[in-house]
Design a protein around this motif. Structure first.
Motif, PDB file in Angstrom:
ATOM      1  N   ILE A   1       0.867   5.652  -0.061  1.00 62.23           N
ATOM      2  CA  ILE A   1       0.210   6.977  -0.086  1.00 62.23           C
ATOM      3  C   ILE A   1       1.066   7.878  -0.952  1.00 62.23           C
ATOM      4  O   ILE A   1       2.297   7.916  -0.806  1.00 62.23           O
ATOM      5  CB  ILE A   1       0.109   7.595   1.329  1.00 62.23           C
ATOM      6  CG1 ILE A   1      -0.829   6.780   2.223  1.00 62.23           C
ATOM      7  CG2 ILE A   1      -0.379   9.045   1.245  1.00 62.23           C
ATOM      8  CD1 ILE A   1      -0.947   7.334   3.652  1.00 62.23           C
TER       9      ILE A   1
ATOM     10  N   TYR B   1      -5.950  11.800   5.997  1.00 63.59           N
ATOM     11  CA  TYR B   1      -5.592  10.937   4.866  1.00 63.59           C
ATOM     12  C   TYR B   1      -4.854   9.679   5.340  1.00 63.59           C
ATOM     13  O   TYR B   1      -4.975   8.614   4.734  1.00 63.59           O
ATOM     14  CB  TYR B   1      -4.871  11.697   3.741  1.00 63.59           C
ATOM     15  CG  TYR B   1      -3.413  12.084   3.868  1.00 63.59           C
ATOM     16  CD1 TYR B   1      -2.394  11.141   3.991  1.00 63.59           C
ATOM     17  CD2 TYR B   1      -3.028  13.427   3.775  1.00 63.59           C
ATOM     18  CE1 TYR B   1      -1.064  11.511   4.060  1.00 63.59           C
ATOM     19  CE2 TYR B   1      -1.701  13.806   3.846  1.00 63.59           C
ATOM     20  CZ  TYR B   1      -0.707  12.842   3.981  1.00 63.59           C
ATOM     21  OH  TYR B   1       0.618  13.209   4.032  1.00 63.59           O
TER      22      TYR B   1
ATOM     23  N   ARG C   1      -1.312  -1.013  -4.164  1.00 58.90           N
ATOM     24  CA  ARG C   1      -2.565  -0.264  -3.993  1.00 58.90           C
ATOM     25  C   ARG C   1      -2.234   1.160  -3.571  1.00 58.90           C
ATOM     26  O   ARG C   1      -1.290   1.377  -2.795  1.00 58.90           O
ATOM     27  CB  ARG C   1      -3.445  -0.952  -2.939  1.00 58.90           C
ATOM     28  CG  ARG C   1      -3.967  -2.314  -3.397  1.00 58.90           C
ATOM     29  CD  ARG C   1      -4.641  -3.078  -2.283  1.00 58.90           C
ATOM     30  NE  ARG C   1      -3.684  -3.533  -1.299  1.00 58.90           N
ATOM     31  CZ  ARG C   1      -4.009  -3.964  -0.057  1.00 58.90           C
ATOM     32  NH1 ARG C   1      -5.270  -3.981   0.315  1.00 58.90           N
ATOM     33  NH2 ARG C   1      -3.074  -4.373   0.776  1.00 58.90           N
TER      34      ARG C   1
ATOM     35  N   ILE D   1       0.237   0.894   5.747  1.00 60.89           N
ATOM     36  CA  ILE D   1       0.936   1.788   4.802  1.00 60.89           C
ATOM     37  C   ILE D   1       2.367   1.266   4.686  1.00 60.89           C
ATOM     38  O   ILE D   1       3.103   1.222   5.674  1.00 60.89           O
ATOM     39  CB  ILE D   1       0.991   3.254   5.297  1.00 60.89           C
ATOM     40  CG1 ILE D   1      -0.403   3.768   5.662  1.00 60.89           C
ATOM     41  CG2 ILE D   1       1.638   4.152   4.237  1.00 60.89           C
ATOM     42  CD1 ILE D   1      -0.386   5.044   6.510  1.00 60.89           C
TER      43      ILE D   1
ATOM     44  N   VAL E   1       0.851  -1.198   0.000  1.00 61.76           N
ATOM     45  CA  VAL E   1       0.000   0.000   0.000  1.00 61.76           C
ATOM     46  C   VAL E   1       0.888   1.251   0.000  1.00 61.76           C
ATOM     47  O   VAL E   1       1.822   1.354   0.810  1.00 61.76           O
ATOM     48  CB  VAL E   1      -0.882   0.033   1.270  1.00 61.76           C
ATOM     49  CG1 VAL E   1      -1.689   1.323   1.337  1.00 61.76           C
ATOM     50  CG2 VAL E   1      -1.792  -1.186   1.321  1.00 61.76           C
TER      51      VAL E   1
ATOM     52  N   ALA F   1      -3.306   5.164  -2.239  1.00 58.01           N
ATOM     53  CA  ALA F   1      -4.147   6.255  -1.743  1.00 58.01           C
ATOM     54  C   ALA F   1      -3.603   7.535  -2.371  1.00 58.01           C
ATOM     55  O   ALA F   1      -2.477   7.950  -2.092  1.00 58.01           O
ATOM     56  CB  ALA F   1      -4.093   6.339  -0.224  1.00 58.01           C
TER      57      ALA F   1
ATOM     58  N   GLN G   1      -7.682   7.407   6.812  1.00 49.98           N
ATOM     59  CA  GLN G   1      -8.544   6.833   5.763  1.00 49.98           C
ATOM     60  C   GLN G   1      -7.833   5.744   4.970  1.00 49.98           C
ATOM     61  O   GLN G   1      -8.447   4.784   4.521  1.00 49.98           O
ATOM     62  CB  GLN G   1      -9.053   7.939   4.829  1.00 49.98           C
ATOM     63  CG  GLN G   1     -10.167   8.752   5.475  1.00 49.98           C
ATOM     64  CD  GLN G   1     -10.861   9.685   4.478  1.00 49.98           C
ATOM     65  OE1 GLN G   1     -10.767   9.518   3.271  1.00 49.98           O
ATOM     66  NE2 GLN G   1     -11.555  10.672   4.992  1.00 49.98           N
ATOM     67  N   THR G   2      -6.521   5.918   4.806  1.00 51.25           N
ATOM     68  CA  THR G   2      -5.756   4.886   4.086  1.00 51.25           C
ATOM     69  C   THR G   2      -5.709   3.600   4.900  1.00 51.25           C
ATOM     70  O   THR G   2      -5.930   2.501   4.373  1.00 51.25           O
ATOM     71  CB  THR G   2      -4.317   5.380   3.809  1.00 51.25           C
ATOM     72  OG1 THR G   2      -4.382   6.607   3.093  1.00 51.25           O
ATOM     73  CG2 THR G   2      -3.525   4.359   3.013  1.00 51.25           C
TER      74      THR G   2
END
Ligand SMILES: NC(=O)c1ccc[n+]([C@@H]2O[C@H](COP(=O)([O-])OP(=O)(O)OC[C@H]3O[C@@H](n4cnc5c(N)ncnc54)[C@H](O)[C@@H]3O)[C@@H](O)[C@H]2O)c1
Length: 249
Positions: free
Chosen positions: A6, A69, A28, A80, A4, A30, A72-73
């Motif tokens: 950001i 943020y 993935r 993360i 993941v 964000a 929410q991620t």
């Protein structure tokens, strides 16, 4: 489970091209941006590659929106692994003594405070989960002095300090933190400026040993390398990607 990331400033330029490049690795994403249209465009393009993505509208200069943020991620993806701390603005190009105080505050708020808040909240999650990898977007103006960008340059030099000091404090906890220092790169921000001032483009290119601007895809390739396990033992570095530009200064 796939990794993941950001990406701040993910709705345009270096952030968007890095989102697309990381998606090729199945990461993935964000996408964080103040610009809803650009952010959603990136999300759509990532999803078209068969990878999950969310858009979080946030102003990185506001600490509560940064926390939002991050939360929410984690809510959407559970963790993360990678953070491309990239949102930034350049300023008007006025000489420093002609620069409005509001402009100084705005650049510092987005480029410096925004980056500090991001690392503050993202690294907290990463350290709790056993580690992660961060890339901060500095600039050529973060490693050399340049006229007409004094405030911008001050914030981008500060990101070098952030990068190195985070490593000193948290490498033992599994954090890798590196910075990139791109020279002029053909993102929408720079393109608009050069389209309006073609002579400035010529003079920028002639000052670069490779005689051309960088491309967002070249920067995305570097960021992907630094973020992922390919660069497992690279930590606290500031990597210049500028066609030799700062090397000749
Ligand atoms: N393009 C270059 O030549 C170059 C060179 C060196 C460094 N950089 C740095 O790279 C980063 C990305 O720049 P780019 O060229 O891709 O520019 P860009 O303008 O194409 O993209 C920047 C993105 O950041 C977003 N953003 C701006 N303020 C924000 C805020 N307060 N909160 C959330 N998002 C915000 C914008 O909406 C935009 O989508 C910046 O930090 C810039 O300083 C760019």
């Amino acid at each position: 489970m796939s990794k993941v990331a950001i990406i701040t400033g993910g709705g345009s330029g270096l952030g968007q091209s890095t989102a697309l490049r990381l998606a090729e690795e199945g990461v993935r994403i964000a996408v964080v941006d103040i610009d809803e249209e650009g952010g959603n465009e990136t999300v759509d393009r990532v999803k078209n590659l068969g990878v999950d993505a969310i858009f979080v509208k946030a102003d990185v200069s506001k600490s509560d929106e940064v926390k939002k943020y991050v939360d929410q991620t984690v809510e959407a993806f559970g963790s993360i692994d990678y953070f491309f701390n990239n949102a930034g603005i350049s300023g008007s190009g006025a000489n420093f003594l002609d620069t409005d105080i509001n402009e100084i505050e705005k650049i510092v708020g987005i480029n410096l405070l925004g980056a500090l808040y991001g690392v503050r909240y993202v690294a907290e999650v990463m350290v709790k989960n056993g580690g992660g990898s961060i890339v901060n977007t500095s600039s050529s103006a973060g490693v050399i002095g340049q006229d007409t960008v004094v405030t911008y340059s001050a914030t981008k030099h500060a990101l070098v300090g952030l990068t190195k000091s985070m490593v000193a404090e948290y490498a033992k906890d599994g954090l890798r933190v590196n910075a990139i220092a791109p020279g002029p790169t053909e993102t929408p921000m720079v393109k608009t400026y050069f389209d309006a001032n073609p002579k400035m483009k010529e003079s920028a290119e002639s000052g670069i040993p490779q005689k051309r601007l960088g491309t967002p895809e070249e920067v995305a390739e570097l960021v992907t390398f630094l973020l992922t396990s390919s660069a497992q033992y690279i930590n606290g570095e500031v990597i210049r990607i500028d066609g030799g530009f700062t090397n000749t200064k």
